[in-house]
Design an enzyme around this catalytic site. Structure first.
Site, PDB file in Angstrom:
ATOM      1  N   LYS A  26       5.321  -7.969  -3.936  1.00 24.94           N
ATOM      2  CA  LYS A  26       4.913  -6.664  -3.689  1.00 24.94           C
ATOM      3  C   LYS A  26       3.756  -6.247  -2.701  1.00 24.94           C
ATOM      4  CE  LYS A  26       4.531  -2.428  -6.309  1.00 24.94           C
ATOM      5  NZ  LYS A  26       5.195  -1.742  -5.217  1.00 24.94           N
ATOM      6  N   CYS A  76       4.895   1.824   4.807  1.00 29.05           N
ATOM      7  CA  CYS A  76       5.393   2.584   3.444  1.00 29.05           C
ATOM      8  C   CYS A  76       5.340   3.803   3.710  1.00 29.05           C
ATOM      9  CB  CYS A  76       4.221   1.820   2.519  1.00 29.05           C
ATOM     10  SG  CYS A  76       4.290   2.906   0.980  1.00 29.05           S
TER      11      CYS A  76
END
Lengths: 308, 309
Positions: free
Chosen positions: B43, B130
């Site tokens: 992540k 993102c």
């Protein structure tokens, strides 16, 4: 009617198509979103502990949980504590720990909450069992009360051992007695039942009675002791774990305990699997994903069922 | 048959666990590797700890997933411990995804992650795409070629491992962004990050369900966009830069398709929701089945063939 039939056939065709693509065809069409339900009723178990009932047919097994959405505020995984298939009702038990649970505890009949699930790997019972012991600490009694209902319905005798700090925090005593379980309470101050811990009661019980399986849910230190007792008596044992969760779908990885995902591989685990987990009884992950000692984890108020 | 090389990184098969899925704990990443992932990606991690957005942050819809986890991760020292664990235990190469609020933070993260020689990941993936932190950081860096080049070259300066630029599909011309990333020194490109952001409103609550209101769309519905983006990037980079084709890859045929568009490896993320952690082996088996049936001996014969006239 005709149109509906045609539509149903079209759906079947899609399923056929999907079968070639993936093993679990329906999943491609599944929508994991909260179903906003009106609260059917609220029952106060104890001061600060409410069971919220919803009218919805739910295909849930004991040990599974639902993700409860307070629109615009938060979403929390909560164990299913009650299912009444006949009247299409199911319930969750909430208790005050933080902001979210305070709101849940203040919810009244007619209020709206979103429900998605049920999720998770359930406890398992088999028809061969004659007698089982359930050990619940604090709110950990919630999934066990649903398990007791199911086991009794299968003709299995249930010892329902429930513990808390004080009498006014013991859960489901009357409901379980009425259902026909043998209820054994333990309180730290001795205000009801045995003075001491659930594990003391379990030990005593096993000295005189034989059970086919032990089930436990509560603080990890309690569950660790229960596993130890099960080992001493050479008995199988299942426990239900708790970790901070996000998706409930086995994808985000937030609820990892070692390499297990508590939302999907658990929350119920066989003791043999638990013993392979180095984190069990020691570490849990915060919202950031940082692994910390359980004591620190609990101070963040992320736990759903272990407060006593 | 399925072995591939991403520059000097050797993968036993082209499946790569995409960033953000099962990537919180070192142990679950290792589990993905043991279950057949050719490489695994963490992540996104950064310098300062983040809790991410409140729940709900991941849902599914009819055609895929939607998420706004909001880049949660612990402090970088804690992340380094997880990386060390993975490097000691994973049978597959590790890609570490990083994020930051500016070029400096990205560069610092890359430096810290690739500094210790004993615990150096195979590559650093630079998450400039993102879509879920716009309130905080503004538009993703990958929406702008100048910012893309700036961040990538800053990372390139400090990273001792190859640098992968993770691009966003939410741009009018992804070729331009890919060019900027390559000019900034990117060794590879991952395409694509999630699409959107999108939104799901619950009718009874009359509210968006995600706490962040909007979130990135992933899963089967974005695959055609991923395929087109990879196709465009491959064309722009003339096949010289390895591309990790990511976005809705769920089956072996999906993987073959995006490789035909020009990908060297395939990222798998949301697919885990549909097919479980066993998806890597399943996809590989299906790819082999396709290749045997159609007379392909290795993936080099397939990569980019959709471009041949």
């Amino acid at each position: 009617m005709k149109n509906d039939d045609a539509e149903a056939r079209a759906d079947e065709n899609i399923e056929e198509m999907m079968k070639h693509l993936v093993k679990d065809p329906l999943k491609l069409l599944a929508v994991e979103q909260p179903d906003v339900l009106k609260i059917h009723s609220v029952y106060q178990e104890n001061p600060g502990f409410n069971t919220i009932l919803f009218e919805k047919e739910i295909n849930a097994k004991p040990g599974q949980f639902v993700n409860v959405w307070i629109p615009g505020i938060d979403e929390k995984p909560i164990s299913i504590s009650f299912v009444d298939r006949e009247n299409r009702l199911f319930g969750i038990t909430v208790f005050e720990t933080g902001r979210c649970s305070r709101i849940l505890c203040s919810m009244k009949k007619g209020g709206m909450l979103g429900i998605r699930g049920p999720y998770g790997n359930p406890f398992t019972i088999s028809k061969k069992m004659k007698r089982i012991a359930l050990v619940g600490g604090g709110c950990g009694a919630a999934p066990l009360s649903f398990l007791a209902d199911c086991a009794i319905a299968e003709g299995i005798e249930v010892y329902f051992i429930v513990g808390a700090k004080t009498k006014d925090k013991l859960l489901y005593i009357d409901r379980m007695k009425k259902r026909g379980a043998y209820v054994l309470a333990a309180t730290e101050d001795g205000s009801m039942g045995a003075k001491g811990f659930t594990t003391d009661v379990l030990r005593q019980l096993l000295n005189t009675d034989k059970v086919d399986m032990i089930y436990a849910c509560g603080p990890e230190i309690m569950m660790q002791k229960v596993i130890g007792i099960a080992d001493e008596h050479n008995l199988p044992c299942q426990i239900s774990m708790e970790r901070y969760m996000k998706c409930g779908l086995g994808v985000c990885g937030q609820c990892a305990c070692d390499d297990r995902l508590v939302c999907k591989d658990g929350p119920a685990f066989e003791k043999e699997e638990v013993k392979t987990m180095g984190d069990f009884g020691k570490y849990a992950r915060l919202k950031t994903g940082k692994k910390v000692g359980l004591k620190e984890y609990y101070t963040h108020g992320l736990n759903k069922q272990t407060a006593q | 048959m399925l072995g591939v090389s991403l520059k000097n990184i050797r993968l036993s098969n082209p499946t790569v666990l995409a960033s953000g899925i099962l990537g919180v704990a070192g142990e679950t990443l290792v589990r993905a590797a043991k279950n057949g992932a050719g490489a695994i990606t963490t992540k996104s991690i950064g310098i300062h700890p983040r809790e991410g957005h409140p729940n709900p942050c991941i849902l599914t819809h009819k055609h895929g997933l939607i998420n706004a986890v909001g880049l949660c991760h612990p402090a970088i020292e804690d992340s380094l411990k997880e990386i060390e664990y993975i490097l000691q235990n994973s049978p597959s190469p590790l890609i570490v995804s990083i994020h930051g609020k500016d070029a400096e933070e990205f560069a610092q993260a890359a430096r810290m992650i690739t500094q210790p020689a004993s615990v150096r990941p195979a590559a650093v993936e630079v998450n400039i795409s993102c879509p879920n932190v716009q309130d905080e950081f503004g538009k993703p860096f990958a929406s702008d070629p100048i910012l893309t080049k700036k961040i990538i070259s800053a990372v390139k300066n400090t990273s001792r491992a190859p640098v992968i630029a993770k691009l966003s599909p939410n741009v009018p011309n992804i070729k331009e962004i890919a060019r900027a990333a390559v000019n900034g020194g990117a060794d590879m490109i991952t395409a694509i990050n999630t699409l959107g952001p999108g939104m799901i409103i619950n009718l009874k609550a009359a509210k968006p369900i995600l706490s962040n209101k909007s979130g990135g769309i992933s899963g089967p519905c974005i695959k055609p966009i991923a395929v087109r983006c990879v196709y465009d990037i491959y064309e722009e980079t003339k096949g010289k830069i390895p591309i990790i084709g990511t976005g809705g890859i769920t089956t072996g045929e999906d993987a073959i398709e995006i490789i035909m568009a020009g990908a060297s490896a395939v990222g798998i993320g949301s697919g885990i929701y549909y097919r479980g952690i066993g998806i890597f082996k399943k996809v590989c088996r299906e790819m082999e089945g396709f290749m045997i049936k159609n007379g392909y001996r290795d993936l080099d014969e397939i990569r980019g063939i959709a471009h041949e006239k």
